[in-house]
Design an enzyme around this catalytic site. Structure first.
Site, PDB file in Angstrom:
ATOM      1  N   CYS A   1      76.791  48.982  17.043  1.00 11.29           N
ATOM      2  CA  CYS A   1      75.763  48.755  17.782  1.00 11.29           C
ATOM      3  C   CYS A   1      75.455  50.021  18.759  1.00 11.29           C
ATOM      4  CB  CYS A   1      76.050  47.775  18.759  1.00 11.29           C
ATOM      5  SG  CYS A   1      76.653  46.202  18.061  1.00 11.29           S
TER       6      CYS A   1
ATOM      7  N   ARG B   1      71.636  52.689  15.087  1.00 10.89           N
ATOM      8  CA  ARG B   1      73.173  52.023  14.983  1.00 10.89           C
ATOM      9  C   ARG B   1      73.180  50.547  14.762  1.00 10.89           C
ATOM     10  NH1 ARG B   1      77.053  55.413  16.932  1.00 10.89           N
ATOM     11  NH2 ARG B   1      78.348  53.507  17.425  1.00 10.89           N
TER      12      ARG B   1
ATOM     13  N   TRP C   1      74.251  45.219  15.983  1.00  7.92           N
ATOM     14  CA  TRP C   1      74.136  45.038  14.459  1.00  7.92           C
ATOM     15  C   TRP C   1      75.468  43.972  14.526  1.00  7.92           C
ATOM     16  CZ3 TRP C   1      78.047  45.665  10.664  1.00  7.92           C
ATOM     17  CH2 TRP C   1      77.672  45.712   9.332  1.00  7.92           C
TER      18      TRP C   1
ATOM     19  N   ASN D   1      80.173  47.887  21.770  1.00  5.48           N
ATOM     20  CA  ASN D   1      80.275  48.484  20.468  1.00  5.48           C
ATOM     21  C   ASN D   1      81.610  48.182  19.803  1.00  5.48           C
ATOM     22  OD1 ASN D   1      79.645  49.293  18.064  1.00  5.48           O
ATOM     23  ND2 ASN D   1      79.742  51.695  18.963  1.00  5.48           N
ATOM     24  N   GLY D   2      81.910  47.318  18.764  1.00  9.97           N
ATOM     25  CA  GLY D   2      83.027  47.253  18.084  1.00  9.97           C
ATOM     26  C   GLY D   2      83.399  45.844  17.974  1.00  9.97           C
TER      27      GLY D   2
ATOM     28  N   GLU E   1      73.255  58.589  -6.630  1.00  8.08           N
ATOM     29  CA  GLU E   1      72.864  58.898  -5.284  1.00  8.08           C
ATOM     30  C   GLU E   1      71.347  58.469  -5.253  1.00  8.08           C
ATOM     31  OE1 GLU E   1      73.509  59.106  -2.331  1.00  8.08           O
ATOM     32  OE2 GLU E   1      71.822  59.948  -1.202  1.00  8.08           O
TER      33      GLU E   1
ATOM     34  N   LYS F   1      69.683  55.588  -3.187  1.00 10.08           N
ATOM     35  CA  LYS F   1      68.407  55.843  -2.217  1.00 10.08           C
ATOM     36  C   LYS F   1      67.261  54.823  -2.563  1.00 10.08           C
ATOM     37  CE  LYS F   1      69.773  57.703   0.314  1.00 10.08           C
ATOM     38  NZ  LYS F   1      70.852  58.217   0.534  1.00 10.08           N
TER      39      LYS F   1
ATOM     40  N   GLU G   1      68.423  51.009  -1.271  1.00  6.78           N
ATOM     41  CA  GLU G   1      68.681  50.812  -0.059  1.00  6.78           C
ATOM     42  C   GLU G   1      67.162  50.700   0.982  1.00  6.78           C
ATOM     43  OE1 GLU G   1      71.043  53.260   2.354  1.00  6.78           O
ATOM     44  OE2 GLU G   1      70.704  55.161   1.377  1.00  6.78           O
TER      45      GLU G   1
ATOM     46  N   HIS H   1      76.725  52.290 -24.198  1.00  3.14           N
ATOM     47  CA  HIS H   1      77.638  51.442 -23.911  1.00  3.14           C
ATOM     48  C   HIS H   1      77.355  50.349 -23.331  1.00  3.14           C
ATOM     49  CE1 HIS H   1      80.473  54.386 -25.913  1.00  3.14           C
ATOM     50  NE2 HIS H   1      80.262  55.221 -25.060  1.00  3.14           N
TER      51      HIS H   1
ATOM     52  N   LYS I   1      73.281  53.003  10.568  1.00  2.00           N
ATOM     53  CA  LYS I   1      73.429  54.467  10.227  1.00  2.00           C
ATOM     54  C   LYS I   1      74.877  54.428  10.052  1.00  2.00           C
ATOM     55  CE  LYS I   1      72.230  58.472   9.318  1.00  2.00           C
ATOM     56  NZ  LYS I   1      71.824  58.703   7.979  1.00  2.00           N
TER      57      LYS I   1
HETATM   58  O1  M6R Z   1      78.433  58.534   8.097  1.00  2.00           O
HETATM   59  P1  M6R Z   1      79.071  58.268   6.698  1.00  2.00           P
HETATM   60  O2  M6R Z   1      78.658  59.427   6.038  1.00  2.00           O
HETATM   61  O3  M6R Z   1      80.588  58.057   6.693  1.00  2.00           O
HETATM   62  O4  M6R Z   1      78.487  57.166   6.052  1.00  2.00           O
HETATM   63  C1  M6R Z   1      78.724  56.658   4.746  1.00  2.00           C
HETATM   64  C2  M6R Z   1      77.754  55.590   4.262  1.00  2.00           C
HETATM   65  O5  M6R Z   1      77.660  54.513   4.968  1.00  2.00           O
HETATM   66  C3  M6R Z   1      76.359  56.214   4.254  1.00  2.00           C
HETATM   67  O6  M6R Z   1      76.276  57.228   3.243  1.00  2.00           O
HETATM   68  C4  M6R Z   1      75.361  55.166   3.553  1.00  2.00           C
HETATM   69  O7  M6R Z   1      75.830  54.766   2.256  1.00  2.00           O
HETATM   70  C5  M6R Z   1      73.928  55.653   3.613  1.00  2.00           C
HETATM   71  N1  M6R Z   1      73.251  54.529   4.112  1.00  2.00           N
HETATM   72  C6  M6R Z   1      73.504  55.897   2.228  1.00  2.00           C
HETATM   73  O8  M6R Z   1      72.016  56.591   2.505  1.00  2.00           O
END
Ligand code: M6R
Length: 615
Positions: A2, A27, A75, A101-102, A488, A492, A495, A511, A610
């Site tokens: 959060c 966050r 969050w 936060n936590g 990757e 992208k 998400e 396969h 994030k």
């Molecule tokens: O802050 P971090 O690099 O440790 O985060 C890892 C993942 O949570 C982060 O890369 C996530 O997969 C992204 N939303 C991808 O775009």
């Protein structure tokens, strides 16, 4: 995870808190709230939804006067996102108000005890338990707020960054931290509290970052007292001068942070190797490596731990490290590694990659590796983050703040740093010739200009996006260094546009995934000239004969793929290990445009945040 913001000083707190919450929405953004004290009453407003919804609700529901206040953007972890579960939470007496936060892991047992003692709970949250626990200590032990917070936190298991104040003592905010970040901005007779410095950077660049198990008692117009939560010892405040500015944090004319961050990549990559890559002298200088060179040279194995996009950067660097240094590399999901009793030896080096430096699983993996005697090296973007501090040594990516939830420039700068490390080690080990080493440095230096060139395909990528935006599934294929790029690219798209996508090594297609291919299936194939080009071209032929729609990511001037594919997007030529830095760009833009066309919230996709500071 959060975002938390607090203010105590001589200005009206609400505008500062509101703006701060907007900057911290990355966050978490499923609910938000604010508590302000006007001299008589705590004015509290909370709502499900984003900070914008809070702003609207505040206008009609509460007075916004007051020079002390706290705010929260959530969050959800414990309790669904609704008004009641939103923070701030107030104690039963109505005197104490808290943001958190936590996660308080033992909240259920604490709650049972408090219920026995007559406390009521309106929400399902662990945070409401904590504020009442503090109140209970305050009452029963007749202590000041700071002491009560300390005693309460010593009963708590879990992670927290909290800010709490007492309406009977409105000249004081108490904050504490364990596992979640907490920064305190120090202005002129005023103090700011936040999850990162973005809410207060326009007021001050003097900041204290609390360490784990520290608490701070912040007094209006006075000073900050920092203590260890466990043993009450006093800690001398370490005030840092921050180098970030507001413009770095804001959108700078782009429609979305994600697009801004995609376009920032030429400079971000340049910043990553600035001062480290000296191609004229054929030198790579990285303090974290030089200081620990012996450890790196003696390492029998490198284990890379990370999550999400950072894990993909780890996979790319597995190819780079093994190829250049001949040291065996394993790449692990931090979340699996931490729980599977892995074999870790004292001569292993664990590299933890994390943009935020706060990812709970990666942090836990580091702690495990340290406990087993491994040397831990962090690759983080956020300076002073938990992972950066927990690692024995490290290298920052220097990408600047990444606000869009979809990681873009973090990925390419992670690859850049890891490539620099691999090259430096290869040179020291003698596994690369001086000519080859120099060639890599020269090529790496050209990457920012080549990324700029790759970005010039943006308009065409938009056209391609329009054609495929309504697809239900998309397959991404790549080989060698570009297999992780395929993963990757798929991540992208998933998400931010919520379209199902999968990344595969191109040769694995036959396969299984080949069964999915028909005239409705778009397949993005990374087919750059270096590597296994001919083999990938054969895969493209196999797709073509099954009527799949082919979007080829090719080297400038390519003709073979052009003849087969429905669309080709060109990237400049470079050395094979550096191709991911270029092939990633069109995939980022493709997912961005599709998400925008589908009207999705690009910077804050649903259910995501994030930094994932919970398991
Ligand atoms: O802050 P971090 O690099 O440790 O985060 C890892 C993942 O949570 C982060 O890369 C996530 O997969 C992204 N939303 C991808 O775009």
């Amino acid at each position: 995870m959060c975002g938390i913001v607090g203010y105590i000083g001589h200005r009206e707190a609400y505008p500062i808190i509101l703006k701060g919450l907007k900057r911290l929405e990355y966050r978490g953004y499923d609910s938000a709230g604010v508590a302000l004290y006007d001299g008589n009453t705590i004015n509290l407003c909370k709502t499900k939804g984003k900070v914008e919804a809070l702003e609207t609700k505040v206008k009609t529901q509460i007075a916004t006067k007051g020079t002390i206040g706290i705010g929260h953007t959530r969050w959800a972890t414990h309790g669904v996102p609704n008004d009641t579960n939103s923070h701030p939470h107030v104690s039963n007496s109505g005197n104490l108000v808290i943001i958190h936060n936590g996660i308080i892991e033992n909240y259920e047992s604490l709650k049972k005890e408090l219920i026995k003692r007559g406390y009521n709970f309106a929400s399902d949250t662990d945070t409401e338990v904590l504020v009442n626990l503090i109140e209970d200590v305050q009452k029963n032990q007749n202590t000041k707020l700071g002491k009560a917070v300390q005693i309460a936190l010593n009963q708590v298991i879990g992670a927290y960054a909290i800010a709490v104040f007492d309406k009977k003592k409105p000249n004081e905010i108490v904050t504490a931290k364990l596992g979640s970040p907490l920064a305190i901005g120090i202005g002129d007779n005023e103090f700011f509290i936040a999850s990162d410095a973005s809410p207060f950077i326009e007021y001050t660049n003097n900041a204290i970052y609390l360490e784990d198990e520290e608490m701070a008692i912040i007094r209006r117009g006075k000073d900050i007292k920092i203590r260890k939560i466990k043993n009450d010892s006093i800690v001398a405040p370490y005030i840092q001068q921050l180098q970030i500015n507001l413009e770095q944090i804001e959108k700078g004319g782009y429609d979305h942070f994600m697009l801004k961050e995609i376009y920032e990549q030429p400079n971000a990559i340049l910043d990553t190797f600035r001062g480290r890559l000296l191609s004229k002298d054929a030198i790579i200088k990285m303090a974290g490596i030089e200081d620990n060179m012996k450890k790196f040279l003696n390492a029998k194995r490198i284990i890379i731990v990370a999550c999400g996009t950072s894990w993909h950067a780890g996979l790319v660097s597995e190819y780079t490290f093994e190829n250049l240094t001949r040291t065996p590399v394993e790449v692990e999901y931090a979340s699996e590694f931490r729980y599977r009793n892995p074999v870790i030896n004292e001569d292993d080096i664990v590299i933890a990659i994390s943009q935020s430096g706060e990812t709970a699983d990666t942090l836990a993996a580091i702690k495990l590796a340290k406990a087993k005697g491994a040397f831990v090296f962090g690759v983080c973007n956020v300076v002073g983050s938990s992972i950066a501090r927990e690692a024995h040594a490290g290298a920052y990516t220097h990408a600047g703040p990444e606000i869009g939830v979809a990681s873009t420039k973090a990925f390419t700068t992670q690859i850049t740093v890891l490539t620099l490390i691999a090259l430096r080690l290869a040179r020291a080990k003698g596994t690369i010739s001086s000519t080859d080493f120099r060639h890599h440095l020269i090529e790496l230096e050209l990457i920012p200009e080549k990324v700029k060139k790759a970005l010039q395909s943006d308009a065409y990528i938009k056209v391609v996006s329009e054609i495929y935006k309504d697809s239900k599934n998309v397959l991404y294929l790549g080989r060698g260094y570009n297999f992780p790029v395929a993963l990757e690219g798929a991540l992208k798209l998933k998400e931010i546009s919520y379209i199902h996508a999968e990344g595969y090594p191109a040769a694995e297609m036959k396969h299984g995934p080949i069964a999915l291919i028909d005239e409705n299936m778009p397949i993005v194939v990374i087919a750059t000239k270096k590597g296994h080009y001919e083999k990938v071209v054969s895969n493209i032929q196999e797709i073509k004969s099954r009527k799949g729609k082919i979007i080829g990511i090719v080297t400038e001037g390519d003709t073979s793929v052009k003849d087969l594919a429905d669309h080709v997007i060109e990237v400049p030529e470079t050395l094979e290990p550096l191709t991911p830095l270029l092939t990633t760009i069109p995939l980022q833009l493709l997912s961005y445009h599709i998400a925008v066309m589908l009207n999705k919230n690009v910077d804050q996709p649903r259910n995501l945040a994030k930094s994932v500071t919970v398991e």
